[in-house]
Design a protein around this motif. Structure first.
Motif, short mmCIF file in Angstrom:
data_model
loop_
_atom_site.label_atom_id
_atom_site.label_comp_id
_atom_site.label_asym_id
_atom_site.label_seq_id
_atom_site.Cartn_x
_atom_site.Cartn_y
_atom_site.Cartn_z
N TYR A 33 0.82 -1.22 0.00
CA TYR A 33 0.00 0.00 0.00
C TYR A 33 0.86 1.28 0.00
N GLY A 34 1.85 1.34 0.90
CA GLY A 34 2.70 2.52 0.98
C GLY A 34 3.50 2.73 -0.29
N ASP A 35 4.08 1.66 -0.82
CA ASP A 35 4.85 1.77 -2.05
C ASP A 35 3.96 2.15 -3.22
N GLU A 95 10.38 14.28 -5.14
CA GLU A 95 10.58 12.85 -4.88
C GLU A 95 9.78 12.47 -3.63
N ILE A 96 8.76 11.64 -3.81
CA ILE A 96 7.98 11.14 -2.68
C ILE A 96 8.76 10.00 -2.05
N GLN A 97 9.12 10.15 -0.79
CA GLN A 97 9.98 9.16 -0.15
C GLN A 97 9.20 8.13 0.65
N GLU A 98 8.12 8.56 1.29
CA GLU A 98 7.36 7.63 2.12
C GLU A 98 5.94 8.18 2.34
N VAL A 99 4.95 7.27 2.29
CA VAL A 99 3.57 7.65 2.56
C VAL A 99 2.95 6.63 3.51
N LYS A 100 2.36 7.13 4.59
CA LYS A 100 1.61 6.29 5.51
C LYS A 100 0.19 6.86 5.60
N ASN A 101 -0.81 5.99 5.53
CA ASN A 101 -2.18 6.49 5.51
C ASN A 101 -3.14 5.42 6.00
N ASP A 102 -3.91 5.75 7.06
CA ASP A 102 -4.98 4.85 7.50
C ASP A 102 -6.32 5.59 7.49
N TRP A 103 -6.36 6.75 6.82
CA TRP A 103 -7.52 7.62 6.70
C TRP A 103 -7.97 8.22 8.04
N LYS A 104 -7.09 8.09 9.05
CA LYS A 104 -7.21 8.87 10.28
C LYS A 104 -6.03 9.84 10.34
N THR A 105 -4.87 9.30 10.00
CA THR A 105 -3.65 10.11 9.91
C THR A 105 -2.95 9.79 8.60
N MET A 106 -2.62 10.80 7.85
CA MET A 106 -1.85 10.64 6.62
C MET A 106 -0.50 11.33 6.82
N LYS A 143 16.69 25.13 -1.64
CA LYS A 143 17.49 24.04 -2.20
C LYS A 143 17.56 22.87 -1.22
N GLU A 144 17.50 21.65 -1.79
CA GLU A 144 17.56 20.42 -1.00
C GLU A 144 16.55 20.49 0.14
N LEU A 145 15.27 20.55 -0.23
CA LEU A 145 14.18 20.76 0.71
C LEU A 145 13.58 19.43 1.17
N ASP A 146 13.58 19.19 2.49
CA ASP A 146 12.92 18.03 3.08
C ASP A 146 11.57 18.46 3.63
N LEU A 147 10.57 17.62 3.45
CA LEU A 147 9.21 17.94 3.89
C LEU A 147 8.59 16.78 4.64
N LEU A 148 7.91 17.09 5.74
CA LEU A 148 7.08 16.12 6.44
C LEU A 148 5.72 16.77 6.67
N ALA A 149 4.68 16.19 6.08
CA ALA A 149 3.32 16.70 6.24
C ALA A 149 2.48 15.64 6.95
N VAL A 150 1.73 16.06 7.95
CA VAL A 150 0.87 15.16 8.72
C VAL A 150 -0.54 15.73 8.73
N LEU A 151 -1.50 14.93 8.24
CA LEU A 151 -2.90 15.35 8.20
C LEU A 151 -3.72 14.48 9.12
N LYS A 152 -4.61 15.11 9.88
CA LYS A 152 -5.58 14.39 10.69
C LYS A 152 -6.91 14.39 9.95
N MET A 153 -7.54 13.22 9.81
CA MET A 153 -8.73 13.09 8.99
C MET A 153 -9.84 12.36 9.74
N SER A 154 -11.08 12.58 9.28
CA SER A 154 -12.23 11.91 9.88
C SER A 154 -13.33 11.77 8.83
N GLU A 155 -14.36 11.00 9.17
CA GLU A 155 -15.51 10.81 8.28
C GLU A 155 -16.64 11.74 8.67
N VAL A 156 -17.35 12.26 7.66
CA VAL A 156 -18.55 13.06 7.89
C VAL A 156 -19.64 12.55 6.96
#
Length: 240
Positions: A33-35, A95-106, A143-156
């Motif tokens: 899934y992550g890959d 370059e996308i290095q890693e993705v984790k997602n359970d639709w509560k936290t991405m 230049k040479e920018l590292d990014l970490l984004a964390v989203l909190k999600m829920s159902e409506v």
């Protein structure tokens, strides 16, 4: 540094079951899934590089913010910076290095070798105790920018259908080098303007560190709103 939203939207598109072109859906719970998300987000970025009017996706090259404000009221850097027609170039090379997602936290980790930003600015305040003011054109390169984004999600639930929504958006950005060029500082005083740009570039690490919380806060509300506009058009069952 403002390209996080496009990654979020493309991550949503990358998980959609009805995808354009050669994009493929990713099945949550699968071993890869992550890959799969890494691959399909990268493919989606290439696919949407010039935008897609039918799907309502704006071009990624350049990625434009019509307006954005950064207000930093405490610490060594205290400024009010308003940006207009702010274009980011280079996003499609991310370059996308890693993705984790359970639709509560991405959680998304990515790297970009260079991001070039240009637009109009208005600034007022102090930078490391030195006054700064001006309006005009500006250029900011990361230049040479590292990014970490964390989203909190829920159902409506709306109209008998269930959708996902973004409740929180946190981002950490870390460029190895930032290069600033603000034209027309101090009412066009070239000597003062040149010296201030030199000062900003010599102290880029501390300036970026001081501005990161304000930048993240300023972007979060807009990114959350736009991400939810996309999610509100997709049934949760189609992307989970």
């Amino acid at each position: 540094m403002l390209y996080q939203l496009s990654i979020v939207l493309l991550c949503v598109v990358g998980a959609w079951s009805a995808l354009p072109g050669n994009l493929k859906p990713c099945k949550m719970g699968s071993n890869d899934y992550g890959d799969c998300l890494k691959t399909e987000i990268t493919n989606a970025i290439k696919f949407f590089k010039s935008g897609n009017k039918k799907m309502g996706v704006h071009p990624i090259e350049p990625f434009r913010f019509v307006t954005m404000s950064v207000n930093q009221g405490t610490g060594p850097v205290t400024i009010k910076l308003d940006l207009k027609n702010f274009d980011m170039k280079g996003l499609s090379n991310i370059e996308i290095q890693e993705v984790k997602n359970d639709w509560k936290t991405m959680e998304i980790k990515a790297h970009l070798k260079e991001l070039d930003c240009e637009g109009e600015y208005a600034i007022q305040g102090k930078v490391l105790m030195l006054p700064i003011s001006g309006t005009g054109k500006c250029s900011i390169k990361a230049k040479e920018l590292d990014l970490l984004a964390v989203l909190k999600m829920s159902e409506v639930t709306k109209g008998g259908k269930t959708y996902m929504q973004v409740d929180g958006f946190d981002v950490d950005i870390n460029p190895k080098r930032a290069i600033f060029d603000f034209q027309n500082l101090f009412n066009g005083d070239k000597a003062l303007g040149d010296n201030m740009n030199l000062f900003l570039n010599e102290n880029h690490e501390e300036i970026v560190r001081e501005l990161k919380p304000a930048i993240s806060k300023g972007m979060s509300a807009g990114f959350t709103h736009l991400a939810n506009q996309v999610l509100s058009r997709i049934n949760a069952k189609d992307i989970k």
